[in-house]
Design a protein around this motif. Structure first.
Motif, short mmCIF file in Angstrom:
data_model
loop_
_atom_site.label_atom_id
_atom_site.label_comp_id
_atom_site.label_asym_id
_atom_site.label_seq_id
_atom_site.Cartn_x
_atom_site.Cartn_y
_atom_site.Cartn_z
N ALA A 77 2.21 -19.13 -2.66
CA ALA A 77 1.22 -19.46 -3.53
C ALA A 77 0.96 -18.84 -4.10
O ALA A 77 0.50 -19.50 -5.66
N GLN A 78 0.70 -17.14 -4.50
CA GLN A 78 0.84 -16.54 -5.32
C GLN A 78 1.92 -17.28 -6.63
O GLN A 78 1.23 -16.83 -7.71
N HIS A 79 3.11 -17.11 -6.40
CA HIS A 79 4.45 -17.17 -6.38
C HIS A 79 4.30 -18.85 -7.61
O HIS A 79 4.58 -18.60 -8.47
N GLN A 80 3.52 -19.58 -7.17
CA GLN A 80 3.76 -20.49 -8.15
C GLN A 80 2.59 -20.23 -9.15
O GLN A 80 2.78 -21.36 -10.16
N HIS A 81 1.49 -19.81 -8.47
CA HIS A 81 0.81 -19.08 -10.19
C HIS A 81 1.08 -18.65 -10.87
O HIS A 81 0.29 -18.86 -12.41
N ARG A 82 2.10 -17.79 -10.59
CA ARG A 82 2.29 -16.98 -11.73
C ARG A 82 3.24 -17.30 -12.44
O ARG A 82 3.85 -17.34 -13.62
N PHE A 83 4.64 -18.13 -12.13
CA PHE A 83 5.63 -18.28 -12.23
C PHE A 83 5.60 -20.01 -12.89
O PHE A 83 4.60 -20.76 -11.85
N GLY A 84 7.14 -20.70 -13.69
CA GLY A 84 6.70 -21.22 -14.13
C GLY A 84 7.87 -22.40 -13.54
O GLY A 84 9.16 -21.87 -12.42
N PRO A 85 8.67 -23.29 -13.79
CA PRO A 85 9.09 -24.59 -12.22
C PRO A 85 10.94 -23.69 -12.55
O PRO A 85 11.65 -23.73 -11.58
N TYR A 86 11.00 -23.74 -14.00
CA TYR A 86 12.83 -23.00 -13.90
C TYR A 86 12.58 -21.58 -12.80
O TYR A 86 13.36 -21.98 -12.46
N VAL A 87 11.58 -20.94 -12.98
CA VAL A 87 12.21 -19.76 -12.03
C VAL A 87 11.73 -20.25 -10.39
O VAL A 87 12.47 -19.57 -9.82
N LEU A 88 10.94 -21.12 -10.24
CA LEU A 88 10.48 -21.26 -9.03
C LEU A 88 11.47 -21.62 -7.66
O LEU A 88 11.73 -21.27 -6.62
N ASP A 89 12.36 -22.52 -9.47
CA ASP A 89 13.59 -23.72 -8.58
C ASP A 89 14.35 -22.61 -8.25
O ASP A 89 15.61 -22.58 -6.93
N ALA A 90 15.07 -21.42 -9.08
CA ALA A 90 16.08 -20.74 -9.13
C ALA A 90 15.32 -19.67 -7.42
O ALA A 90 16.25 -19.89 -7.08
N LEU A 91 14.09 -19.57 -7.08
CA LEU A 91 13.65 -18.97 -6.09
C LEU A 91 13.92 -19.83 -4.93
O LEU A 91 14.69 -19.10 -3.62
N ARG A 92 13.61 -20.76 -5.24
CA ARG A 92 13.85 -21.46 -3.73
C ARG A 92 15.79 -22.27 -3.63
O ARG A 92 15.66 -22.99 -2.95
N GLY A 93 15.94 -21.66 -4.28
CA GLY A 93 17.68 -22.23 -4.27
C GLY A 93 18.00 -23.59 -4.42
O GLY A 93 18.43 -24.32 -3.97
N VAL A 94 16.91 -24.54 -5.45
CA VAL A 94 17.18 -25.81 -5.97
C VAL A 94 19.33 -25.98 -6.01
O VAL A 94 19.69 -27.05 -5.29
N ASP A 95 19.71 -25.40 -6.85
CA ASP A 95 20.49 -25.77 -7.76
C ASP A 95 21.55 -25.68 -6.35
O ASP A 95 22.98 -26.59 -6.35
N LEU A 96 21.34 -24.99 -5.53
CA LEU A 96 22.39 -24.41 -4.21
C LEU A 96 22.73 -26.13 -3.27
O LEU A 96 23.82 -26.07 -2.76
N ASP A 97 21.93 -27.01 -3.17
CA ASP A 97 22.07 -28.08 -3.08
C ASP A 97 22.78 -29.12 -3.42
O ASP A 97 22.91 -30.74 -3.16
N ALA A 98 23.16 -28.98 -4.62
CA ALA A 98 23.45 -29.74 -5.85
C ALA A 98 25.12 -29.73 -5.44
O ALA A 98 26.07 -28.61 -5.25
N PRO A 99 25.03 -30.93 -5.03
CA PRO A 99 27.27 -31.14 -5.14
C PRO A 99 28.28 -30.15 -6.12
O PRO A 99 27.50 -30.49 -7.19
N ALA A 100 29.39 -29.74 -5.65
CA ALA A 100 30.20 -28.53 -7.16
C ALA A 100 30.63 -29.30 -7.91
O ALA A 100 30.82 -30.67 -7.75
N PRO A 101 30.43 -29.30 -9.71
CA PRO A 101 30.88 -29.92 -9.79
C PRO A 101 32.51 -30.36 -9.89
O PRO A 101 33.01 -28.91 -9.21
N ALA A 102 33.12 -31.30 -9.89
CA ALA A 102 34.41 -31.35 -9.45
C ALA A 102 35.66 -30.75 -10.69
O ALA A 102 35.20 -30.39 -11.63
N ALA A 103 36.39 -30.39 -10.59
CA ALA A 103 37.35 -29.56 -10.89
C ALA A 103 38.26 -30.76 -12.15
O ALA A 103 38.62 -31.31 -11.84
N ALA A 104 37.83 -30.50 -13.17
CA ALA A 104 39.76 -31.29 -13.54
C ALA A 104 40.85 -31.16 -13.95
O ALA A 104 41.31 -30.75 -13.39
#
Length: 104
Positions: A77-104
């Motif tokens: 809750a403290q972090h939610q109040h202090r940080f913006g969505p970009y930092v919070l998503d990085a702390l939560r590892g949101v992008d880790l759940d997204a599939p890796a882009p396919a290599a061309a």
């Protein structure tokens, strides 16, 4: 204030701004430590109160888990109040759940 005065007197040969900066850092660190101690105490008392109301005799492991979880939620809750969505998503590892882009 006494800490700032002490820093000012001991660092008289150096820049006053530097001494003020160090004193400000010390003051900030102490406030952060006090906030963390307060959060932990609040979490412990809340867990103790809730467990006492249930009337169940719980193990030390269950009590420790509840304390840890309560402190974690308070810090989140403290972090939610202090940080913006970009930092919070990085702390939560949101992008880790997204599939890796396919290599061309």
């Amino acid at each position: 204030m006494s800490q700032r005065l002490w820093m000012w007197e001991t660092c008289a040969s150096l820049s006053g701004q530097w001494a003020q900066s160090v004193a400000g850092s010390v003051s900030h660190s102490r406030r952060e430590a006090a906030a963390q101690t307060w959060i932990e105490g609040l979490a412990r008392s809340t867990v103790d109160q809730v467990l006492a109301q249930t009337g169940l005799d719980v193990s030390h492991g269950v009590r420790h888990y509840a304390y840890t979880r309560a402190v974690g939620l308070a810090v989140a809750a403290q972090h939610q109040h202090r940080f913006g969505p970009y930092v919070l998503d990085a702390l939560r590892g949101v992008d880790l759940d997204a599939p890796a882009p396919a290599a061309a």
